[in-house]
Design a protein around this motif. Structure first.
Motif, mmCIF file in Angstrom:
data_model
loop_
_atom_site.group_PDB
_atom_site.id
_atom_site.type_symbol
_atom_site.label_atom_id
_atom_site.label_comp_id
_atom_site.label_asym_id
_atom_site.label_seq_id
_atom_site.Cartn_x
_atom_site.Cartn_y
_atom_site.Cartn_z
ATOM 1 N N GLU A 82 1.023 -0.959 0.027
ATOM 2 C CA GLU A 82 -0.015 -0.051 0.140
ATOM 3 C C GLU A 82 0.845 1.281 -0.011
ATOM 4 O OE1 GLU A 82 -3.869 1.942 -0.143
ATOM 5 O OE2 GLU A 82 -3.539 -0.257 0.092
ATOM 6 N N THR A 83 0.651 2.152 -0.889
ATOM 7 C CA THR A 83 1.624 3.351 -1.146
ATOM 8 C C THR A 83 0.311 4.571 -1.158
ATOM 9 O OG1 THR A 83 3.292 2.188 -2.199
ATOM 10 C CG2 THR A 83 3.295 4.208 -2.469
ATOM 11 N N GLU A 84 0.877 5.495 -0.503
ATOM 12 C CA GLU A 84 0.160 6.829 -0.377
ATOM 13 C C GLU A 84 1.092 7.848 -0.382
ATOM 14 O OE1 GLU A 84 -0.879 7.337 4.183
ATOM 15 O OE2 GLU A 84 -2.278 6.111 2.861
ATOM 16 N N VAL A 85 0.475 9.048 -0.766
ATOM 17 C CA VAL A 85 1.119 10.472 -0.828
ATOM 18 C C VAL A 85 1.199 10.951 0.545
ATOM 19 C CG1 VAL A 85 1.262 12.714 -1.595
ATOM 20 C CG2 VAL A 85 0.469 10.912 -3.269
ATOM 21 N N VAL A 86 2.409 11.091 1.023
ATOM 22 C CA VAL A 86 2.483 11.745 2.315
ATOM 23 C C VAL A 86 2.772 12.962 2.532
ATOM 24 C CG1 VAL A 86 4.357 11.578 4.231
ATOM 25 C CG2 VAL A 86 3.970 9.506 2.948
ATOM 26 N N ASP A 87 3.262 13.790 1.493
ATOM 27 C CA ASP A 87 3.595 15.221 1.336
ATOM 28 C C ASP A 87 3.786 15.614 0.191
ATOM 29 O OD1 ASP A 87 3.865 17.738 2.363
ATOM 30 O OD2 ASP A 87 5.699 17.522 3.114
ATOM 31 N N THR A 88 3.740 16.884 -0.341
ATOM 32 C CA THR A 88 4.436 17.455 -1.711
ATOM 33 C C THR A 88 5.042 18.865 -1.411
ATOM 34 O OG1 THR A 88 2.155 18.542 -1.970
ATOM 35 C CG2 THR A 88 2.435 16.657 -2.982
ATOM 36 N N GLU A 89 5.770 19.121 -2.294
ATOM 37 C CA GLU A 89 6.587 20.422 -2.125
ATOM 38 C C GLU A 89 6.936 20.878 -3.421
ATOM 39 O OE1 GLU A 89 10.841 21.971 -0.418
ATOM 40 O OE2 GLU A 89 10.721 19.632 -0.574
ATOM 41 N N ASP A 90 6.656 22.233 -3.534
ATOM 42 C CA ASP A 90 6.757 22.840 -5.005
ATOM 43 C C ASP A 90 8.315 23.495 -4.801
ATOM 44 O OD1 ASP A 90 4.227 22.307 -5.591
ATOM 45 O OD2 ASP A 90 3.572 24.412 -5.319
ATOM 46 N N VAL A 91 9.085 23.268 -5.939
ATOM 47 C CA VAL A 91 10.397 23.506 -5.969
ATOM 48 C C VAL A 91 10.517 24.346 -7.399
ATOM 49 C CG1 VAL A 91 12.861 22.775 -6.100
ATOM 50 C CG2 VAL A 91 11.116 21.531 -4.594
ATOM 51 N N PRO A 92 11.070 25.642 -7.421
ATOM 52 C CA PRO A 92 11.499 26.112 -8.793
ATOM 53 C C PRO A 92 12.752 25.770 -9.150
ATOM 54 C CG PRO A 92 12.033 27.774 -6.858
ATOM 55 C CD PRO A 92 11.447 26.560 -6.217
ATOM 56 N N VAL A 93 12.984 25.537 -10.455
ATOM 57 C CA VAL A 93 13.878 25.014 -11.201
ATOM 58 C C VAL A 93 14.210 25.662 -12.379
ATOM 59 C CG1 VAL A 93 14.853 22.933 -12.615
ATOM 60 C CG2 VAL A 93 13.658 22.461 -10.506
ATOM 61 N N MET A 94 15.262 26.169 -12.586
ATOM 62 C CA MET A 94 15.630 26.957 -13.985
ATOM 63 C C MET A 94 15.844 26.031 -15.057
ATOM 64 S SD MET A 94 14.957 30.013 -13.717
ATOM 65 C CE MET A 94 15.361 30.625 -15.027
ATOM 66 N N PHE A 147 5.048 18.326 -12.913
ATOM 67 C CA PHE A 147 4.955 19.819 -13.439
ATOM 68 C C PHE A 147 4.132 19.813 -14.545
ATOM 69 C CE2 PHE A 147 8.597 17.907 -15.927
ATOM 70 C CZ PHE A 147 8.303 18.237 -17.104
ATOM 71 N N ASP A 148 3.481 20.963 -14.528
ATOM 72 C CA ASP A 148 2.360 21.268 -15.685
ATOM 73 C C ASP A 148 3.212 21.973 -16.841
ATOM 74 O OD1 ASP A 148 0.142 20.582 -14.134
ATOM 75 O OD2 ASP A 148 0.298 22.243 -12.973
ATOM 76 N N ARG A 149 3.054 21.524 -18.011
ATOM 77 C CA ARG A 149 3.389 22.284 -19.244
ATOM 78 C C ARG A 149 2.450 23.443 -19.600
ATOM 79 N NH1 ARG A 149 3.949 17.063 -22.847
ATOM 80 N NH2 ARG A 149 2.598 18.437 -23.935
ATOM 81 N N SER A 150 2.912 23.981 -20.591
ATOM 82 C CA SER A 150 2.341 25.386 -20.916
ATOM 83 C C SER A 150 0.895 25.058 -21.623
ATOM 84 C CB SER A 150 3.101 26.147 -21.801
ATOM 85 O OG SER A 150 3.587 25.445 -23.096
ATOM 86 N N ASP A 151 0.786 23.788 -22.019
ATOM 87 C CA ASP A 151 -0.467 23.292 -22.847
ATOM 88 C C ASP A 151 -1.483 22.720 -21.810
ATOM 89 O OD1 ASP A 151 1.042 21.083 -22.447
ATOM 90 O OD2 ASP A 151 1.065 20.588 -24.807
ATOM 91 N N ASN A 152 -1.091 22.751 -20.554
ATOM 92 C CA ASN A 152 -1.784 22.032 -19.547
ATOM 93 C C ASN A 152 -1.712 20.464 -19.557
ATOM 94 O OD1 ASN A 152 -2.870 24.701 -18.362
ATOM 95 N ND2 ASN A 152 -4.425 24.417 -19.975
ATOM 96 N N VAL A 153 -0.576 19.887 -20.027
ATOM 97 C CA VAL A 153 -0.433 18.570 -19.743
ATOM 98 C C VAL A 153 0.537 18.416 -18.683
ATOM 99 C CG1 VAL A 153 0.881 16.679 -21.040
ATOM 100 C CG2 VAL A 153 -0.493 18.087 -22.286
ATOM 101 N N LEU A 154 -0.055 17.214 -17.772
ATOM 102 C CA LEU A 154 0.755 17.166 -16.551
ATOM 103 C C LEU A 154 1.743 15.956 -16.866
ATOM 104 C CD1 LEU A 154 1.042 17.413 -13.299
ATOM 105 C CD2 LEU A 154 -0.603 15.539 -13.303
ATOM 106 N N VAL A 155 3.006 16.312 -16.480
ATOM 107 C CA VAL A 155 4.009 15.437 -16.828
ATOM 108 C C VAL A 155 4.475 14.743 -15.285
ATOM 109 C CG1 VAL A 155 6.547 15.150 -17.361
ATOM 110 C CG2 VAL A 155 5.203 16.717 -18.759
ATOM 111 N N THR A 156 4.518 13.565 -15.195
ATOM 112 C CA THR A 156 4.919 12.888 -13.944
ATOM 113 C C THR A 156 6.041 11.966 -14.412
ATOM 114 O OG1 THR A 156 2.676 12.995 -13.142
ATOM 115 C CG2 THR A 156 4.046 11.301 -11.901
#
Length: 166
Positions: free
Chosen positions: A95-107, A130-139
């Protein structure tokens, strides 16, 4: 990231959006790709499995899910679709679940990318989104290896021919 825009509707097969991933020519192992079809035949997402383990399972899964894809609708603490696919392919049924998320800026060159690091209860899985400019979510979900900022420089649109049937 202006190069990440929707393809024209004239694409004969596969997704109607650019798929951002690592070029299979740059990957030393095996590559598998899967499309998520909607009932109307449209593509609701693409995921690519990169196998470095000699057929024993993938080292990484990269998904591209457009806006409106049902695979983006997750219950509270439910891991991303790509994490579930990675664990399934590895035969890991913990069983795997999300524990936390953190937004990080990357250049990335001249572009600022806001990367969401997803911390999971299964500590051997690294996951970023991250979300692309065309609203596609990349994981990106990786097994037993950290995901570093260098990875984002390796991601690029893959040719539409890679996803055509025939």
């Amino acid at each position: 990231m202006s190069f990440l825009r929707r393809r024209s509707a004239a694409t004969p097969a596969g997704p109607d959006f650019d798929v951002l991933a690592m070029d299979p020519e740059d990957w030393p192992g095996n590559l598998g790709a899967g499309l998520l079809p909607a009932p109307d035949g449209s593509c609701q997402g693409v995921f690519l499995r990169y196998d470095l383990f000699g057929g024993r399972g993938p080292a990484m899964v990269i998904g591209n899910l457009p806006e409106g894809s049902p695979a983006r609708d997750l219950a509270d603490k439910q891991p991303p679709f790509e994490v579930a696919q990675l664990l399934l392919a590895l035969g890991n049924d913990e069983e795997t679940e999300v524990v936390d998320t953190e937004d990080v800026p990357v250049m990335q060159g001249d572009n600022l990318l806001i990367v969401r690091r997803v911390k999971l209860s299964e500590s051997r899985v690294s996951c970023v989104q991250f979300d692309r400019s065309d609203n596609v979510l990349v994981t990106v979900a990786a097994w037993d290896r950290p995901i570093t900022d260098d990875l984002y420089a390796l991601l690029k649109p893959l040719p539409a021919e890679l996803f055509q049937q025939g």
